[in-house]
Design an enzyme around this catalytic site. Structure first.
Site, PDB file in Angstrom:
ATOM      1  N   LYS A   1      51.521  63.230  44.225  1.00  0.00           N
ATOM      2  CA  LYS A   1      50.912  64.671  44.719  1.00  0.00           C
ATOM      3  C   LYS A   1      50.154  65.366  43.734  1.00  0.00           C
ATOM      4  O   LYS A   1      48.924  65.933  44.222  1.00  0.00           O
ATOM      5  CB  LYS A   1      51.956  65.691  45.251  1.00  0.00           C
ATOM      6  CG  LYS A   1      52.852  64.739  46.535  1.00  0.00           C
ATOM      7  CD  LYS A   1      54.041  65.734  46.810  1.00  0.00           C
ATOM      8  CE  LYS A   1      55.137  66.292  45.766  1.00  0.00           C
ATOM      9  NZ  LYS A   1      55.811  64.969  45.311  1.00  0.00           N
TER      10      LYS A   1
ATOM     11  N   ARG B   1      56.135  59.575  33.367  1.00  0.00           N
ATOM     12  CA  ARG B   1      55.406  60.410  33.343  1.00  0.00           C
ATOM     13  C   ARG B   1      55.316  61.375  32.066  1.00  0.00           C
ATOM     14  O   ARG B   1      56.520  61.663  31.560  1.00  0.00           O
ATOM     15  CB  ARG B   1      55.700  61.493  34.680  1.00  0.00           C
ATOM     16  CG  ARG B   1      54.963  62.553  34.747  1.00  0.00           C
ATOM     17  CD  ARG B   1      54.891  63.372  35.977  1.00  0.00           C
ATOM     18  NE  ARG B   1      56.276  63.899  36.400  1.00  0.00           N
ATOM     19  CZ  ARG B   1      56.404  64.320  37.692  1.00  0.00           C
ATOM     20  NH1 ARG B   1      55.523  64.363  38.685  1.00  0.00           N
ATOM     21  NH2 ARG B   1      57.507  64.531  38.321  1.00  0.00           N
TER      22      ARG B   1
ATOM     23  N   ARG C   1      59.025  65.927  31.259  1.00  0.00           N
ATOM     24  CA  ARG C   1      59.543  67.050  32.011  1.00  0.00           C
ATOM     25  C   ARG C   1      61.271  66.919  31.974  1.00  0.00           C
ATOM     26  O   ARG C   1      61.660  65.891  32.042  1.00  0.00           O
ATOM     27  CB  ARG C   1      59.297  67.069  33.385  1.00  0.00           C
ATOM     28  CG  ARG C   1      57.774  67.851  33.683  1.00  0.00           C
ATOM     29  CD  ARG C   1      57.538  67.914  35.126  1.00  0.00           C
ATOM     30  NE  ARG C   1      58.373  67.854  36.259  1.00  0.00           N
ATOM     31  CZ  ARG C   1      58.196  67.773  37.569  1.00  0.00           C
ATOM     32  NH1 ARG C   1      56.758  67.777  37.873  1.00  0.00           N
ATOM     33  NH2 ARG C   1      59.147  67.982  38.278  1.00  0.00           N
TER      34      ARG C   1
HETATM   35  P1  ADP Z   1      54.328  64.054  42.062  1.00  0.00           P
HETATM   36  O1  ADP Z   1      53.364  65.179  41.916  1.00  0.00           O
HETATM   37  O2  ADP Z   1      54.151  63.717  43.591  1.00  0.00           O
HETATM   38  O3  ADP Z   1      55.416  64.325  41.402  1.00  0.00           O
HETATM   39  P2  ADP Z   1      52.568  62.820  39.908  1.00  0.00           P
HETATM   40  O4  ADP Z   1      51.244  63.028  40.503  1.00  0.00           O
HETATM   41  O5  ADP Z   1      52.908  63.668  38.786  1.00  0.00           O
HETATM   42  O6  ADP Z   1      53.635  62.864  41.153  1.00  0.00           O
HETATM   43  O7  ADP Z   1      52.597  61.441  39.495  1.00  0.00           O
HETATM   44  C1  ADP Z   1      53.966  60.987  39.202  1.00  0.00           C
HETATM   45  C2  ADP Z   1      53.719  60.008  37.999  1.00  0.00           C
HETATM   46  O8  ADP Z   1      53.044  58.986  38.578  1.00  0.00           O
HETATM   47  C3  ADP Z   1      52.612  60.342  36.852  1.00  0.00           C
HETATM   48  O9  ADP Z   1      52.763  59.857  35.612  1.00  0.00           O
HETATM   49  C4  ADP Z   1      50.954  59.782  37.395  1.00  0.00           C
HETATM   50  O10 ADP Z   1      50.324  59.393  36.197  1.00  0.00           O
HETATM   51  C5  ADP Z   1      51.588  58.654  38.093  1.00  0.00           C
HETATM   52  N1  ADP Z   1      50.708  58.322  39.203  1.00  0.00           N
HETATM   53  C6  ADP Z   1      50.176  58.981  40.097  1.00  0.00           C
HETATM   54  N2  ADP Z   1      49.825  58.645  41.278  1.00  0.00           N
HETATM   55  C7  ADP Z   1      49.760  57.226  40.827  1.00  0.00           C
HETATM   56  C8  ADP Z   1      48.984  56.056  41.744  1.00  0.00           C
HETATM   57  N3  ADP Z   1      48.514  56.204  42.781  1.00  0.00           N
HETATM   58  N4  ADP Z   1      49.167  54.754  40.994  1.00  0.00           N
HETATM   59  C9  ADP Z   1      49.877  54.741  39.773  1.00  0.00           C
HETATM   60  N5  ADP Z   1      50.495  55.869  39.154  1.00  0.00           N
HETATM   61  C10 ADP Z   1      50.244  56.908  39.701  1.00  0.00           C
HETATM   62  P1  AMP Z   2      58.066  69.390  41.559  1.00  0.00           P
HETATM   63  O1  AMP Z   2      57.032  69.867  40.404  1.00  0.00           O
HETATM   64  O2  AMP Z   2      57.310  69.754  42.889  1.00  0.00           O
HETATM   65  O3  AMP Z   2      58.515  68.088  41.299  1.00  0.00           O
HETATM   66  O4  AMP Z   2      59.193  70.353  41.658  1.00  0.00           O
HETATM   67  C1  AMP Z   2      60.014  70.595  40.574  1.00  0.00           C
HETATM   68  C2  AMP Z   2      61.169  71.222  40.964  1.00  0.00           C
HETATM   69  O5  AMP Z   2      61.016  72.565  41.358  1.00  0.00           O
HETATM   70  C3  AMP Z   2      62.249  70.831  42.052  1.00  0.00           C
HETATM   71  O6  AMP Z   2      62.902  69.603  41.933  1.00  0.00           O
HETATM   72  C4  AMP Z   2      62.850  72.059  42.769  1.00  0.00           C
HETATM   73  O7  AMP Z   2      63.836  72.445  41.811  1.00  0.00           O
HETATM   74  C5  AMP Z   2      61.577  73.230  42.469  1.00  0.00           C
HETATM   75  N1  AMP Z   2      60.602  73.351  43.693  1.00  0.00           N
HETATM   76  C6  AMP Z   2      59.599  72.997  43.660  1.00  0.00           C
HETATM   77  N2  AMP Z   2      59.079  73.132  44.737  1.00  0.00           N
HETATM   78  C7  AMP Z   2      59.998  73.658  45.631  1.00  0.00           C
HETATM   79  C8  AMP Z   2      60.024  74.053  46.826  1.00  0.00           C
HETATM   80  N3  AMP Z   2      59.049  73.916  47.822  1.00  0.00           N
HETATM   81  N4  AMP Z   2      61.569  74.432  47.557  1.00  0.00           N
HETATM   82  C9  AMP Z   2      62.297  74.244  46.638  1.00  0.00           C
HETATM   83  N5  AMP Z   2      62.353  73.879  45.234  1.00  0.00           N
HETATM   84  C10 AMP Z   2      61.059  73.604  44.874  1.00  0.00           C
END
Ligand code: ADP
Ligand code: AMP
Length: 215
Positions: A14, A128, A161
């Site tokens: 995302k 990540r 993270r």
């Molecule tokens: P989210 O925001 O949904 O938690 P991220 O965008 O942070 O996910 O992506 C999670 C990990 O996967 C990161 O290390 C990113 O570089 C990698 N990643 C994201 N999209 C892709 C993709 N389409 N193909 C391969 N790796 C990806």
């Molecule tokens: P994310 O960066 O989206 O992976 O979110 C990291 C953490 O933040 C999650 O595991 C939750 O603990 C909290 N969080 C983020 N967005 C939300 C949401 N919309 N509702 C509840 N908790 C959230």
């Protein structure tokens, strides 16, 4: 005011997709995860309320999340367009957003459901790395920085993270299935779900989404 929602499990891509869309559309990126991490770092009351939930990979209470979303929407003004990343995450949050948007005569245009197999989600999360300074997202294998542990963009140090540890990841995937996946049916009823194969490389994922936005 209109909005799109990026729905998908932790690690579905995302944030990476948001970065792509931010450069190519006029949607303002609103990530509740980023906002809550900033609140945690600043030690604000919201951060204090969110801390224990975030550390364990559970969801922060709806009232806290809806509070920061409402404040943000108000701050951006009546003509802003939003892309919500990681929000809503529960039916209660989706209902809260519907209520806010009805008040503002605003519309959700698309809910992009980023579908990725579980095994891939786990390897995306464990690999990540994030820039401490600018928040740019890397992956040890899929998107390594040029110099190990250094951001290509601003030379900031990369960190993992705390909630990307194996134990917390499993809880986050479970929380996603139980509390967030029901949103797919919720938005299907509103005919808003657009299914995206997010197992593809980032450029392809962005292209699939842009196809819908071009319609
Ligand atoms: P989210 O925001 O949904 O938690 P991220 O965008 O942070 O996910 O992506 C999670 C990990 O996967 C990161 O290390 C990113 O570089 C990698 N990643 C994201 N999209 C892709 C993709 N389409 N193909 C391969 N790796 C990806
Ligand atoms: P994310 O960066 O989206 O992976 O979110 C990291 C953490 O933040 C999650 O595991 C939750 O603990 C909290 N969080 C983020 N967005 C939300 C949401 N919309 N509702 C509840 N908790 C959230």
């Amino acid at each position: 005011m209109r909005a799109i929602i990026l729905l998908g499990g932790p690690g579905a891509g995302k944030g990476t997709l948001s970065e792509n869309l931010r450069r190519r559309t006029d949607f303002i990126h609103v990530s509740t995860g980023d906002m809550l991490r900033a609140a945690l770092q600043s030690g604000s009351p919201v951060g204090m309320k969110a801390k224990s939930f975030m550390e364990s990979g559970s969801l922060v209470p709806d009232s806290v999340v809806l509070g920061i979303i409402e404040e943000r929407i108000e701050a951006e003004g009546a003509h802003a367009h939003f892309m919500f990343d990681g929000f809503p995450r529960t039916i209660g949050q989706a209902e809260g957003l519907d209520f806010l948007f009805t008040k503002k005569n605003a519309r959700i245009r698309h809910v992009f459901n980023l579908v990725v197999p579980h095994a891939i989600l786990i390897s995306r999360l464990t690999g990540r790395r994030v820039c401490r300074q600018c928040g740019a997202v890397y992956h040890l294998i899929n998107k390594p920085p040029v110099r190990p542990d250094v951001c290509d963009l601003d030379g900031g140090g990369l960190y993992q993270r705390a909630d990307d540890s194996e134990a917390t990841i499993l809880n986050r995937l479970d929380v996603y299935e139980k509390q967030t996946a029901p949103l797919i049916a919720y938005y299907e009823k509103q005919k808003l779900i657009r299914t995206i194969n997010a197992g593809e490389p980032p450029e392809q994922v962005a292209a699939s989404v842009l196809d819908f936005l071009g319609e």
